[in-house]
Design an enzyme around this catalytic site. Structure first.
Site, PDB file in Angstrom:
ATOM      1  N   LYS A 195      38.428  44.760  39.011  1.00 52.13           N
ATOM      2  CA  LYS A 195      37.564  43.584  38.898  1.00 52.13           C
ATOM      3  C   LYS A 195      36.441  43.895  37.938  1.00 52.13           C
ATOM      4  O   LYS A 195      36.028  45.058  37.817  1.00 52.13           O
ATOM      5  CB  LYS A 195      36.959  43.248  40.269  1.00 52.13           C
ATOM      6  CG  LYS A 195      36.438  41.839  40.359  1.00 52.13           C
ATOM      7  CD  LYS A 195      37.595  40.875  40.544  1.00 52.13           C
ATOM      8  CE  LYS A 195      37.169  39.489  40.893  1.00 52.13           C
ATOM      9  NZ  LYS A 195      38.255  38.797  41.587  1.00 52.13           N
TER      10      LYS A 195
HETATM   11  N1  GLU Z   1      39.948  36.226  39.803  1.00 54.13           N
HETATM   12  C1  GLU Z   1      41.131  35.864  40.499  1.00 54.13           C
HETATM   13  C2  GLU Z   1      41.193  36.543  41.866  1.00 54.13           C
HETATM   14  O1  GLU Z   1      40.197  36.903  42.427  1.00 54.13           O
HETATM   15  C3  GLU Z   1      42.396  36.048  39.664  1.00 54.13           C
HETATM   16  C4  GLU Z   1      42.723  37.455  39.273  1.00 54.13           C
HETATM   17  C5  GLU Z   1      43.887  37.564  38.303  1.00 54.13           C
HETATM   18  O2  GLU Z   1      44.533  36.589  38.034  1.00 54.13           O
HETATM   19  O3  GLU Z   1      44.084  38.682  37.815  1.00 54.13           O
HETATM   20  O4  GLU Z   1      42.222  36.681  42.462  1.00 54.13           O
END
Ligand code: GLU
Length: 479
Positions: A110
């Site tokens: 993240k």
């Molecule tokens: N930000 C989104 C989540 O928390 C999508 C992450 C992604 O598609 O890699 O799942």
């Protein structure tokens, strides 16, 4: 939340760790593996300067890699003033478990940048994003085979297109450059259905839940989604799509919407499109002509309803309000909206919680499809669609001939013909793949929930399935 309550409340990362610990206490993992899975492998902090409005501004960003048991690692990039190391690490850990639960072949990661995107012009945001992307890409923290970001709070298609372009400029001969980030616009290598994906996943998750009367009964509810009263917190991309689909396609009633500036409530149900249009135009729900406006929107979380959908950010249901939450069913469309302490209070009350690592996995699932599309360099359905239609046409022609030649005189209804003859395009395939994923993941959680007596809630069940899969993958590597 008052100060006393807040000091008792663990932080977001500790909250995720507590939930993890609750699950591993029911597993017998080899010595040391538990710790290896729980900890974040690495968190990078980058500080960089961008010249804006005649002065140099220094920005702080993070990319945390929680687990590399599968690569690339995956997870969004968030733009918010509240971004900090603790938060990105918690979110990266959730990505690991989420990906394992829905079987997208990624590790968890993240990222975040400490800015309020509303304070900058589009051009300024582009310069900041490109510079952040540059800092991450040169450390392989953006890379099609190692680390693939996506949108999150405060970012969207536009930012992903800039990131992809920045990576391409730095890697001019990488034929797979488009796969370095997902959530791109269609014209820049994106996939149909990615924008709606997380909200759509929330809808599919609820549809699957309501297919199991025993589970519905556990929440003290009955019947299907039709007519259920739903309160949504946060009408951003996820909350808006979830509310839209639940009301337009499943017959649910959106009785409350909570936004930054307050909340609106209507027993009759709100028109989601109209509320969204109002928010876009006026920056909030205040003044919306239908329903009742409440200045302190958070009180709507405590209102009577059948389903509560926290879809904004972490920690909104905490020790200070958990006991007053009346919804018998909560679906965590956001990441970490219920703190570990609140989770305990709600469990004791018998509230059924469909946990974040499952409920909002639609986004990463469709990201996976986009990544595969980018690597295969072809749109889903391009090869099969017309062939499928031609074969269906053969069946329809043959049925019509049989009916004519036998003199029975049956005619095929035009509605059937239209639907049957239409081959699946990319959007239909994406939705079908997402639906299948959400059903399969629910069933794997449900099995554990119902088969193991010591498992009393879906969150522990979800963690057990996810951690079990991550553990197997580490063990296969010889760890
Ligand atoms: N930000 C989104 C989540 O928390 C999508 C992450 C992604 O598609 O890699 O799942």
């Amino acid at each position: 939340m008052n100060v006393e309550t807040r000091t008792k409340e663990p932080g977001f990362r500790e909250s995720v760790d507590l939930m993890f610990n609750r699950a591993v206490s029911l597993m017998s993992l080899p010595e040391g593996l538990e710790e290896k899975i729980r900890v974040c492998n690495a968190t990078y902090t980058v500080r960089f300067g961008v010249r804006l409005r005649g002065a140099i501004h220094t920005f702080t960003g993070y990319r945390s890699v929680h687990s590399e048991h599968m690569e690339p690692v995956k997870g969004g990039i968030r733009y918010a003033l509240s971004v900090n190391q603790n938060e990105v690490e918690a979110l990266a850990a959730l990505m690991t478990y989420k990906c394992a639960l829905v079987e997208t072949p990624f590790g968890g990661s993240k990222g975040g940048l400490c800015i309020d995107p509303r304070e900058y012009t589009e051009h300024e945001l582009e310069m900041i994003t490109r510079r952040f992307a540059y800092e991450l890409a040169k450390r392989d923290l953006i890379d099609p085979s190692q680390n693939v970001p996506a949108p999150d709070m405060g970012t969207g298609e536009r930012e992903m297109a800039w990131i992809a372009d920045q990576y391409r400029r730095m890697n001019t001969t990488d034929i797979n450059a488009n796969a370095c980030v997902t959530g791109k616009p269609i014209h820049a290598g994106g996939i149909q259905g990615r924008v709606e994906a997380t909200g759509r996943g929330v809808e599919y998750a609820l549809q699957e839940f309501f297919r199991h009367p025993d589970d519905v009964k556990m929440a003290g509810l009955s019947g299907g989604l039709d007519g259920k009263r739903v309160i949504v917190q946060g009408l951003g991309n996820v909350g808006y799509h979830a509310a839209k689909f639940l009301s337009e396609e499943d017959g649910a009633k959106i009785t409350g919407v909570v936004e930054r500036d307050g909340g609106i409530y209507s027993e009759q149900g709100l028109n989601v499109e109209a509320v969204r249009a109002w928010i876009v135009k006026h920056g909030g729900v205040k003044g919306y002509p239908e329903g009742t406006f409440v200045e302190d929107g958070a009180v709507l979380l405590e209102e009577e309803c059948d389903i509560l959908v926290p879809a904004a950010m972490e920690g909104v249901i905490h020790l200070g309000n958990a006991a007053r939450i009346k919804a018998p069913l909560i679906i965590e469309a956001a990441n970490g909206p219920i703190t570990a302490g609140a989770d305990e209070i709600l469990r004791e009350k018998g509230t059924v919680i469909i946990p974040d690592l499952y409920a909002n996995a639609g986004g990463v699932t469709v990201s996976y499809f986009e990544w595969v599309k980018n690597l295969s360099h072809i749109r889903f359905g391009r090869m099969q669609r017309r062939q499928e239609e031609a074969r269906h046409q053969l069946v329809v022609d043959e049925l019509e001939r049989l009916s004519r030649d036998s003199g029975i005189g049956w005619t095929i209804s035009p509605g059937f013909k239209d639907r049957y003859l239409k081959g699946a395009g990319e959007l239909e395939l994406v939705r079908s793949g997402l639906d299948d994923t959400m059903r399969a993941a629910y069933q794997s959680m449900r099995e554990v929930w119902h088969d193991r007596e010591e498992v009393r809630d879906l969150r522990v069940a979800a963690y057990l399935v996810a951690i079990g899969r991550v553990a197997k993958s580490y063990q296969a590597k010889g760890l």
